[in-house]
Scaffold this active site. Structure first.
Site, short mmCIF file in Angstrom:
data_model
loop_
_atom_site.label_atom_id
_atom_site.label_comp_id
_atom_site.label_asym_id
_atom_site.label_seq_id
_atom_site.Cartn_x
_atom_site.Cartn_y
_atom_site.Cartn_z
N SER A 77 41.71 36.86 33.52
CA SER A 77 42.66 36.18 34.27
C SER A 77 42.66 34.57 33.69
O SER A 77 41.56 34.30 33.36
CB SER A 77 42.28 36.05 35.70
N1 SAH Z 1 38.50 39.11 37.21
C1 SAH Z 1 38.33 39.90 35.95
C2 SAH Z 1 39.87 40.65 36.12
C3 SAH Z 1 39.63 41.93 35.04
S1 SAH Z 1 41.52 42.47 34.86
C4 SAH Z 1 38.12 39.00 34.75
O1 SAH Z 1 38.97 37.95 35.04
O2 SAH Z 1 37.64 39.36 33.91
C5 SAH Z 1 41.21 43.75 36.15
C6 SAH Z 1 40.20 44.54 36.03
O3 SAH Z 1 40.24 45.69 37.05
C7 SAH Z 1 40.13 45.34 34.93
O4 SAH Z 1 38.93 45.46 34.23
C8 SAH Z 1 40.30 46.87 35.27
O5 SAH Z 1 39.78 47.52 34.52
C9 SAH Z 1 39.84 46.77 36.62
N2 SAH Z 1 40.23 47.98 37.71
C10 SAH Z 1 41.62 48.37 37.70
N3 SAH Z 1 41.52 49.38 38.65
C11 SAH Z 1 40.33 49.41 39.21
C12 SAH Z 1 39.67 50.36 40.06
N4 SAH Z 1 40.38 51.19 40.85
N5 SAH Z 1 38.25 50.02 40.43
C13 SAH Z 1 37.60 49.09 39.66
N6 SAH Z 1 38.14 48.60 38.71
C14 SAH Z 1 39.54 48.48 38.23
#
Ligand code: SAH
Length: 242
Positions: A77
Protein backbone atom coordinates in the site's frame (compact mmCIF):
# COMPACT_ATOMS: atom_id res chain seq x y z
CA UNK A 1 33.63 -19.48 1.55
CA UNK A 2 33.92 -15.79 2.47
CA UNK A 3 34.25 -14.93 -1.25
CA UNK A 4 31.15 -16.95 -2.03
CA UNK A 5 29.23 -15.13 0.69
CA UNK A 6 30.34 -11.77 -0.72
CA UNK A 7 29.19 -12.72 -4.21
CA UNK A 8 25.87 -13.93 -2.82
CA UNK A 9 25.38 -10.73 -0.82
CA UNK A 10 26.19 -8.56 -3.84
CA UNK A 11 23.56 -10.46 -5.80
CA UNK A 12 20.98 -9.94 -3.07
CA UNK A 13 21.63 -6.21 -3.00
CA UNK A 14 20.83 -6.02 -6.67
CA UNK A 15 17.56 -7.87 -6.14
CA UNK A 16 16.23 -5.76 -3.28
CA UNK A 17 16.58 -2.09 -2.51
CA UNK A 18 18.98 -1.45 0.33
CA UNK A 19 16.86 1.19 2.08
CA UNK A 20 17.81 4.73 2.99
CA UNK A 21 16.94 6.13 6.38
CA UNK A 22 17.28 9.78 5.21
CA UNK A 23 14.76 9.30 2.42
CA UNK A 24 12.48 7.36 4.75
CA UNK A 25 12.61 10.19 7.29
CA UNK A 26 11.82 12.74 4.57
CA UNK A 27 8.82 10.62 3.51
CA UNK A 28 7.49 10.56 7.08
CA UNK A 29 8.03 14.32 7.49
CA UNK A 30 6.06 14.93 4.29
CA UNK A 31 3.20 12.78 5.63
CA UNK A 32 3.33 14.84 8.82
CA UNK A 33 3.19 18.14 6.89
CA UNK A 34 0.08 16.82 5.07
CA UNK A 35 -1.53 16.08 8.44
CA UNK A 36 -1.70 12.31 7.80
CA UNK A 37 0.91 11.44 10.43
CA UNK A 38 -0.27 13.14 13.60
CA UNK A 39 0.87 11.20 16.63
CA UNK A 40 4.43 11.15 17.93
CA UNK A 41 4.36 7.36 18.25
CA UNK A 42 3.29 6.76 14.66
CA UNK A 43 5.99 9.17 13.49
CA UNK A 44 8.68 7.42 15.53
CA UNK A 45 7.67 3.97 14.33
CA UNK A 46 7.48 4.97 10.66
CA UNK A 47 10.92 6.53 11.00
CA UNK A 48 12.29 3.38 12.65
CA UNK A 49 10.92 0.97 10.02
CA UNK A 50 12.58 1.78 6.70
CA UNK A 51 10.01 1.20 3.93
CA UNK A 52 12.88 0.74 1.45
CA UNK A 53 13.70 -2.62 3.06
CA UNK A 54 10.24 -3.98 2.19
CA UNK A 55 10.00 -3.18 -1.52
CA UNK A 56 11.48 -5.20 -4.41
CA UNK A 57 14.10 -3.21 -6.33
CA UNK A 58 13.35 -1.98 -9.82
CA UNK A 59 9.75 -1.10 -9.04
CA UNK A 60 10.38 2.63 -8.48
CA UNK A 61 11.16 4.62 -5.35
CA UNK A 62 9.82 3.00 -2.17
CA UNK A 63 9.54 6.50 -0.67
CA UNK A 64 7.08 7.89 -3.26
CA UNK A 65 3.52 8.08 -2.02
CA UNK A 66 2.10 5.37 -4.23
CA UNK A 67 1.33 1.65 -4.03
CA UNK A 68 3.83 -0.69 -5.71
CA UNK A 69 3.61 -4.16 -7.18
CA UNK A 70 5.15 -6.93 -5.07
CA UNK A 71 4.25 -9.77 -7.47
CA UNK A 72 1.49 -12.40 -7.13
CA UNK A 73 -1.13 -9.75 -8.10
CA UNK A 74 -0.45 -7.99 -4.80
CA UNK A 75 0.81 -4.52 -3.89
CA UNK A 76 2.41 -2.78 -0.97
CA UNK A 77 0.00 0.00 0.00
CA UNK A 78 0.98 3.65 -0.41
CA UNK A 79 2.72 5.28 2.57
CA UNK A 80 -0.29 7.55 3.24
CA UNK A 81 -2.54 4.48 3.58
CA UNK A 82 -0.12 2.83 6.01
CA UNK A 83 0.04 6.06 8.02
CA UNK A 84 -3.76 6.42 7.96
CA UNK A 85 -4.26 2.89 9.32
CA UNK A 86 -1.60 3.35 12.01
CA UNK A 87 -3.27 6.59 13.12
CA UNK A 88 -6.76 5.00 13.12
CA UNK A 89 -5.51 2.13 15.29
CA UNK A 90 -3.04 4.09 17.44
CA UNK A 91 -5.04 3.84 20.70
CA UNK A 92 -5.42 0.09 20.12
CA UNK A 93 -1.70 -0.39 19.53
CA UNK A 94 -0.55 0.46 23.05
CA UNK A 95 2.39 -1.45 24.57
CA UNK A 96 1.31 -4.97 25.52
CA UNK A 97 -1.75 -5.10 23.23
CA UNK A 98 -2.66 -7.79 20.66
CA UNK A 99 -2.93 -7.13 16.92
CA UNK A 100 -3.86 -9.18 13.86
CA UNK A 101 -2.74 -8.07 10.38
CA UNK A 102 -4.63 -9.91 7.61
CA UNK A 103 -3.06 -9.80 4.13
CA UNK A 104 0.33 -8.89 5.57
CA UNK A 105 2.07 -8.89 2.14
CA UNK A 106 5.55 -7.34 2.49
CA UNK A 107 5.32 -7.31 6.31
CA UNK A 108 5.88 -3.54 6.45
CA UNK A 109 2.75 -2.63 8.38
CA UNK A 110 2.99 -5.78 10.53
CA UNK A 111 6.49 -4.65 11.55
CA UNK A 112 5.13 -1.17 12.40
CA UNK A 113 2.35 -2.75 14.52
CA UNK A 114 4.95 -4.85 16.37
CA UNK A 115 7.02 -1.74 17.15
CA UNK A 116 3.89 -0.01 18.50
CA UNK A 117 2.87 -2.82 20.89
CA UNK A 118 6.47 -3.68 21.80
CA UNK A 119 8.01 -6.84 23.27
CA UNK A 120 5.17 -7.35 25.79
CA UNK A 121 2.57 -7.19 22.98
CA UNK A 122 1.64 -9.79 20.38
CA UNK A 123 1.29 -9.25 16.63
CA UNK A 124 0.20 -11.91 14.14
CA UNK A 125 0.55 -11.45 10.37
CA UNK A 126 -1.51 -13.73 8.10
CA UNK A 127 -0.85 -13.90 4.35
CA UNK A 128 -2.08 -16.63 1.99
CA UNK A 129 0.81 -16.58 -0.53
CA UNK A 130 3.63 -18.60 1.11
CA UNK A 131 6.31 -16.87 -1.01
CA UNK A 132 5.16 -13.50 0.32
CA UNK A 133 5.29 -14.84 3.89
CA UNK A 134 8.97 -15.82 3.35
CA UNK A 135 9.62 -12.46 1.69
CA UNK A 136 8.06 -10.60 4.63
CA UNK A 137 10.09 -12.57 7.18
CA UNK A 138 13.32 -11.74 5.28
CA UNK A 139 12.32 -8.07 5.16
CA UNK A 140 11.48 -7.91 8.87
CA UNK A 141 14.77 -9.62 9.76
CA UNK A 142 16.65 -6.71 8.12
CA UNK A 143 14.50 -4.10 9.89
CA UNK A 144 14.33 -2.58 13.37
CA UNK A 145 11.54 -5.06 14.20
CA UNK A 146 13.89 -8.09 13.89
CA UNK A 147 14.23 -8.59 17.69
CA UNK A 148 10.43 -8.82 17.99
CA UNK A 149 10.41 -11.67 15.48
CA UNK A 150 13.20 -13.36 17.45
CA UNK A 151 11.44 -13.09 20.82
CA UNK A 152 8.15 -14.39 19.42
CA UNK A 153 6.07 -11.26 20.00
CA UNK A 154 5.72 -11.02 16.18
CA UNK A 155 4.87 -14.04 14.01
CA UNK A 156 4.00 -14.43 10.33
CA UNK A 157 1.79 -17.25 9.00
CA UNK A 158 0.69 -18.65 5.64
CA UNK A 159 -3.08 -19.10 5.89
CA UNK A 160 -6.44 -17.84 4.66
CA UNK A 161 -6.86 -14.61 6.61
CA UNK A 162 -10.63 -14.58 6.10
CA UNK A 163 -10.68 -17.00 9.04
CA UNK A 164 -8.53 -14.66 11.14
CA UNK A 165 -6.09 -16.35 13.53
CA UNK A 166 -8.21 -17.76 16.38
CA UNK A 167 -5.21 -19.15 18.32
CA UNK A 168 -4.22 -15.67 19.54
CA UNK A 169 -7.70 -14.09 19.73
CA UNK A 170 -9.18 -11.88 21.02
CA UNK A 171 -7.38 -8.87 19.52
CA UNK A 172 -7.35 -5.20 20.52
CA UNK A 173 -6.73 -4.23 16.88
CA UNK A 174 -7.35 -6.01 13.58
CA UNK A 175 -6.16 -4.57 10.27
CA UNK A 176 -7.04 -6.02 6.88
CA UNK A 177 -4.84 -5.05 3.92
CA UNK A 178 -7.14 -6.39 1.18
CA UNK A 179 -10.74 -5.51 0.29
CA UNK A 180 -13.45 -7.91 1.50
CA UNK A 181 -16.87 -8.11 -0.20
CA UNK A 182 -18.35 -7.79 3.29
CA UNK A 183 -17.06 -7.65 6.86
CA UNK A 184 -15.99 -11.23 7.76
CA UNK A 185 -17.90 -12.48 10.84
CA UNK A 186 -14.83 -14.46 11.99
CA UNK A 187 -12.86 -11.21 12.33
CA UNK A 188 -15.66 -9.57 14.33
CA UNK A 189 -15.73 -12.64 16.57
CA UNK A 190 -11.96 -12.36 17.19
CA UNK A 191 -12.14 -8.69 18.22
CA UNK A 192 -12.07 -7.85 21.94
CA UNK A 193 -14.92 -5.81 23.38
CA UNK A 194 -13.45 -2.28 23.11
CA UNK A 195 -11.35 -3.41 20.12
CA UNK A 196 -11.11 -1.82 16.67
CA UNK A 197 -11.13 -3.33 13.15
CA UNK A 198 -9.97 -1.38 10.09
CA UNK A 199 -10.92 -3.05 6.80
CA UNK A 200 -11.52 -2.00 3.18
CA UNK A 201 -14.94 -3.28 2.07
CA UNK A 202 -16.37 -3.43 -1.45
CA UNK A 203 -15.57 -4.68 -4.92
CA UNK A 204 -15.45 -1.94 -7.60
CA UNK A 205 -16.13 0.85 -5.10
CA UNK A 206 -14.49 0.32 -1.73
CA UNK A 207 -14.71 2.14 1.59
CA UNK A 208 -12.19 1.89 4.39
CA UNK A 209 -14.46 0.91 7.29
CA UNK A 210 -13.64 1.54 10.93
CA UNK A 211 -15.50 -0.88 13.20
CA UNK A 212 -15.61 -0.60 16.98
CA UNK A 213 -16.76 -3.47 19.15
CA UNK A 214 -18.44 -1.75 22.07
CA UNK A 215 -17.95 -3.00 25.64
CA UNK A 216 -21.42 -4.66 25.48
CA UNK A 217 -20.36 -6.56 22.32
CA UNK A 218 -22.45 -4.46 19.89
CA UNK A 219 -20.79 -3.08 16.75
CA UNK A 220 -20.43 0.51 15.45
CA UNK A 221 -19.36 1.00 11.83
CA UNK A 222 -18.26 4.16 10.01
CA UNK A 223 -16.67 4.92 6.64
CA UNK A 224 -13.30 6.65 6.81
CA UNK A 225 -12.50 7.19 3.11
CA UNK A 226 -12.85 5.69 -0.38
CA UNK A 227 -9.97 3.36 -1.22
CA UNK A 228 -8.67 0.89 -3.79
CA UNK A 229 -7.15 -2.34 -2.47
CA UNK A 230 -6.53 -5.77 -4.01
CA UNK A 231 -9.35 -8.22 -3.12
CA UNK A 232 -9.43 -10.40 -0.01
CA UNK A 233 -10.10 -13.63 -1.84
CA UNK A 234 -8.96 -17.23 -2.38
CA UNK A 235 -5.39 -17.95 -3.43
CA UNK A 236 -6.62 -19.54 -6.67
CA UNK A 237 -8.70 -16.48 -7.60
CA UNK A 238 -5.81 -14.12 -6.83
CA UNK A 239 -3.27 -16.08 -8.89
CA UNK A 240 -5.63 -16.87 -11.81
CA UNK A 241 -4.37 -14.12 -14.10
CA UNK A 242 -0.82 -14.06 -12.75
N1 SAH B 1 -0.41 -4.47 4.03
C1 SAH B 1 0.22 -5.15 2.93
C2 SAH B 1 -0.81 -5.27 1.83
C3 SAH B 1 -0.45 -6.24 0.78
S1 SAH B 1 -1.68 -6.31 -0.53
C4 SAH B 1 1.42 -4.35 2.48
O1 SAH B 1 1.29 -3.12 2.45
O2 SAH B 1 2.46 -4.91 2.18
C5 SAH B 1 -2.87 -7.39 0.20
C6 SAH B 1 -2.36 -8.74 0.55
O3 SAH B 1 -3.48 -9.53 0.94
C7 SAH B 1 -1.69 -9.49 -0.59
O4 SAH B 1 -0.39 -9.82 -0.21
C8 SAH B 1 -2.57 -10.73 -0.79
O5 SAH B 1 -1.80 -11.86 -1.15
C9 SAH B 1 -3.21 -10.86 0.57
N2 SAH B 1 -4.48 -11.61 0.61
C10 SAH B 1 -5.53 -11.55 -0.23
N3 SAH B 1 -6.51 -12.42 0.14
C11 SAH B 1 -6.04 -13.04 1.27
C12 SAH B 1 -6.59 -14.04 2.13
N4 SAH B 1 -7.78 -14.61 1.91
N5 SAH B 1 -5.85 -14.42 3.18
C13 SAH B 1 -4.62 -13.90 3.42
N6 SAH B 1 -4.05 -12.96 2.64
C14 SAH B 1 -4.76 -12.52 1.57
Amino acid sequence: MEVLRLIFNRGRRRLWTSGSSDKNKAMVEQLERCGIVQSKRVKEVMEAIDRGLFVPAGSGSPYHDSPMSIGYNATISAPHMHATCLELLEKHLQPGMRTLDVGSGTGYLTACFAMMVGPQGRVVGVEHIPELVSFSIDNIKRSAAAPLLDNGSLSMHAADGRQGWPEMAPYDAIHVGAAAPEIPQSLLDQLKPGGKLVIPVGTVFQELKVIDKNPDGSISVRDETSVRYVPLTSKAAQLKAY
